[in-house]
Design an enzyme around this catalytic site. Structure first.
Site, mmCIF file in Angstrom:
data_model
loop_
_atom_site.group_PDB
_atom_site.id
_atom_site.type_symbol
_atom_site.label_atom_id
_atom_site.label_comp_id
_atom_site.label_asym_id
_atom_site.label_seq_id
_atom_site.Cartn_x
_atom_site.Cartn_y
_atom_site.Cartn_z
ATOM 1 N N ARG A 45 0.830 -1.214 0.000
ATOM 2 C CA ARG A 45 0.000 0.000 0.000
ATOM 3 C C ARG A 45 0.865 1.265 0.000
ATOM 4 O O ARG A 45 0.517 2.279 -0.605
ATOM 5 C CB ARG A 45 -0.894 -0.021 1.245
ATOM 6 N N HIS A 80 0.509 4.787 -2.126
ATOM 7 C CA HIS A 80 0.317 6.091 -1.488
ATOM 8 C C HIS A 80 1.481 7.029 -1.771
ATOM 9 O O HIS A 80 1.305 8.245 -1.832
ATOM 10 C CB HIS A 80 0.094 5.923 0.017
ATOM 11 N N ASP A 81 2.688 6.479 -1.933
ATOM 12 C CA ASP A 81 3.810 7.342 -2.297
ATOM 13 C C ASP A 81 3.626 7.854 -3.727
ATOM 14 O O ASP A 81 3.707 9.052 -3.984
ATOM 15 C CB ASP A 81 5.140 6.570 -2.170
ATOM 16 N N VAL A 92 0.896 10.621 -4.801
ATOM 17 C CA VAL A 92 1.021 11.968 -4.251
ATOM 18 C C VAL A 92 2.447 12.458 -4.506
ATOM 19 O O VAL A 92 3.399 11.905 -3.947
ATOM 20 C CB VAL A 92 0.702 11.965 -2.731
ATOM 21 N N SER A 127 7.987 10.855 -0.699
ATOM 22 C CA SER A 127 7.404 11.990 0.046
ATOM 23 C C SER A 127 6.543 11.490 1.200
ATOM 24 O O SER A 127 6.353 12.194 2.192
ATOM 25 C CB SER A 127 6.577 12.883 -0.890
ATOM 26 N N GLU A 145 2.652 14.458 4.235
ATOM 27 C CA GLU A 145 1.706 13.424 3.762
ATOM 28 C C GLU A 145 1.400 12.372 4.819
ATOM 29 O O GLU A 145 0.282 11.885 4.945
ATOM 30 C CB GLU A 145 2.299 12.694 2.536
ATOM 31 N N ASN A 189 -3.308 8.240 5.380
ATOM 32 C CA ASN A 189 -2.085 7.592 5.889
ATOM 33 C C ASN A 189 -2.049 7.445 7.411
ATOM 34 O O ASN A 189 -1.402 6.532 7.931
ATOM 35 C CB ASN A 189 -0.849 8.399 5.469
ATOM 36 N N HIS A 227 -6.238 -5.651 -2.502
ATOM 37 C CA HIS A 227 -7.137 -5.792 -1.345
ATOM 38 C C HIS A 227 -7.444 -7.254 -1.033
ATOM 39 O O HIS A 227 -8.443 -7.555 -0.402
ATOM 40 C CB HIS A 227 -8.427 -4.973 -1.570
ATOM 41 N N ASP A 246 -9.686 -9.736 3.245
ATOM 42 C CA ASP A 246 -10.096 -10.973 2.580
ATOM 43 C C ASP A 246 -10.139 -12.056 3.655
ATOM 44 O O ASP A 246 -9.100 -12.521 4.099
ATOM 45 C CB ASP A 246 -9.062 -11.302 1.486
ATOM 46 N N ASP A 284 -3.441 -12.975 -3.732
ATOM 47 C CA ASP A 284 -3.916 -13.906 -4.763
ATOM 48 C C ASP A 284 -5.214 -13.380 -5.389
ATOM 49 O O ASP A 284 -5.670 -12.299 -5.029
ATOM 50 C CB ASP A 284 -4.126 -15.304 -4.152
#
Ligand code: HEM
Length: 324
Positions: free
Chosen positions: A62, A66-67, A70, A76, A89, A95, A196, A244, A252
């Protein structure tokens, strides 16, 4: 004659391979000469962390997203608050407090600085770590080269996180447009959402959106979540649940089966069934064994090339948490 044409074929194949390895000025094996152990040192730290807690691996996958969304893939997201920049950030709503894995990046950076000081960017470490976490959590089914050569940025604003990262209540057109702004297409939305299939979510990310208002979530999942989550989840009262429940620690294609069974946490996950084109992709990813893993590897490389900094736009930080 035969040898001339086979030479041409050879040239074409090698050019294609070269193009495949160099992506937006990034290169596979970028540190081969300057810091040959760099990638192995990152992998060793990620391996240790994922074995101790697979959730940290999910955090690292993740973190790359997210890096990159942005200010580009420029580390950052790693900058700590300072007097000069009290709201980086890291403190943005998407975050804080949910993003995890920062200590793994610190450990990798410190091992690399010992081996080759001032050579490897934090942005590349984040990209390698996201790749390696995918590798370990997929039980080595997702295995790919990550081109490198990113520089670290100096700008990091909490206010930009909500602006550029799609939220869990996003519908399909918002997802497609926010990914499109970063050069990613509809298929990338579907393929990358497959992340996810690991990790967790805080209740506040889907309550009340999915539990208190009408939604297509499966009754049994909704009942389970209502038992786990307070109706006013947030702050100190914000438990977490697995994304999950079937294979919580395996990266998977179970995610796509969950989408089809309406057993996913977010509106943004369920939204993949809201158009025929994306529904088709979901069904194909759920059905064909091994095909999503290959697409995920390619999409991670594509995402990891967003907004690369060059020259005076960036630097190689000494500490990943502070600009030089
Ligand atoms: C499509 C738009 C996306 C939305 C709206 C979204 C939203 C979210 C939210 C709300 C959470 C739960 C955070 C929490 O409450 O703890 C989450 C977790 C997660 N997301 Fe996404 N996400 C998206 C795309 C992605 C992408 C592209 C990746 C990586 C390729 C990714 C990887 C993950 C992972 C691995 C977790 C679990 C993290 C952990 O356990 O620490 N997500 N996402």
């Amino acid at each position: 004659m035969a040898s001339t044409s086979s030479f041409k074929v050879w040239c074409l194949v090698s050019c294609a391979l070269l193009l495949a390895t160099a992506c937006h000025g990034l290169q596979v094996g970028y540190y081969r000469k300057t810091c040959p152990k760099a990638e192995a040192l990152v992998r060793a730290e990620v391996k240790k962390a994922v074995h101790a807690n697979p959730g940290i691996g999910a955090g690292l996958v993740r973190m790359l997203f997210h890096d990159c969304f942005v200010e580009g893939c420029d580390a950052s997201v790693l900058l700590d608050p300072t007097q000069a920049n009290p709201q980086p950030e890291k403190l943005g709503i998407p975050n804080n407090p949910s993003l995890r894995g920062f200590e793994v990046i610190d450990a990798a950076k410190s091992a690399i600085e010992k081996a080759c000081p001032g050579t490897v960017s934090c942005a590349d470490i984040v990209a390698f770590a996201g790749r390696d976490a995918s590798y370990f959590l997929s039980h080595s089914k997702i295995s790919f080269h990550m081109p490198a050569g990113r520089l670290d940025g100096r700008k990091s604003l909490a206010s930009e996180t909500l602006q550029f990262l799609p939220g869990p209540t996003s519908n399909l057109s918002t997802l497609v447009s926010m990914f499109g702004d970063k050069g990613l297409n509809v298929e990338d939305v579907v393929v990358l959402s497959g992340a996810h299939s690991i990790g967790r979510s805080h209740c506040s990310s889907f309550v009340p959106d999915r539990l208190n208002s009408p939604s297509d979530i499966s009754q049994s999942l909704a009942n389970f979540l209502r038992r786990r989550c307070p109706a006013n989840a947030g702050g100190a009262n914000d438990p977490t649940v697995a994304q999950d429940v079937i294979t919580p620690h395996a990266l998977d294609n179970q995610y796509y089966k969950n989408v089809l069974a309406r057993r996913v946490l977010f509106t943004s996950d369920a939204a993949l069934l809201s158009a025929p084109e994306t529904s088709r992709m979901v069904r194909a990813n759920a059905k064909y064994v091994g095909s999503w893993e290959k697409k995920f590897a390619k999409a991670m490389v594509k995402m990891a090339a967003i907004g690369i900094k060059t020259g005076s736009d960036g630097e190689i930080r000494r500490s990943c948490r502070l600009v030089n």
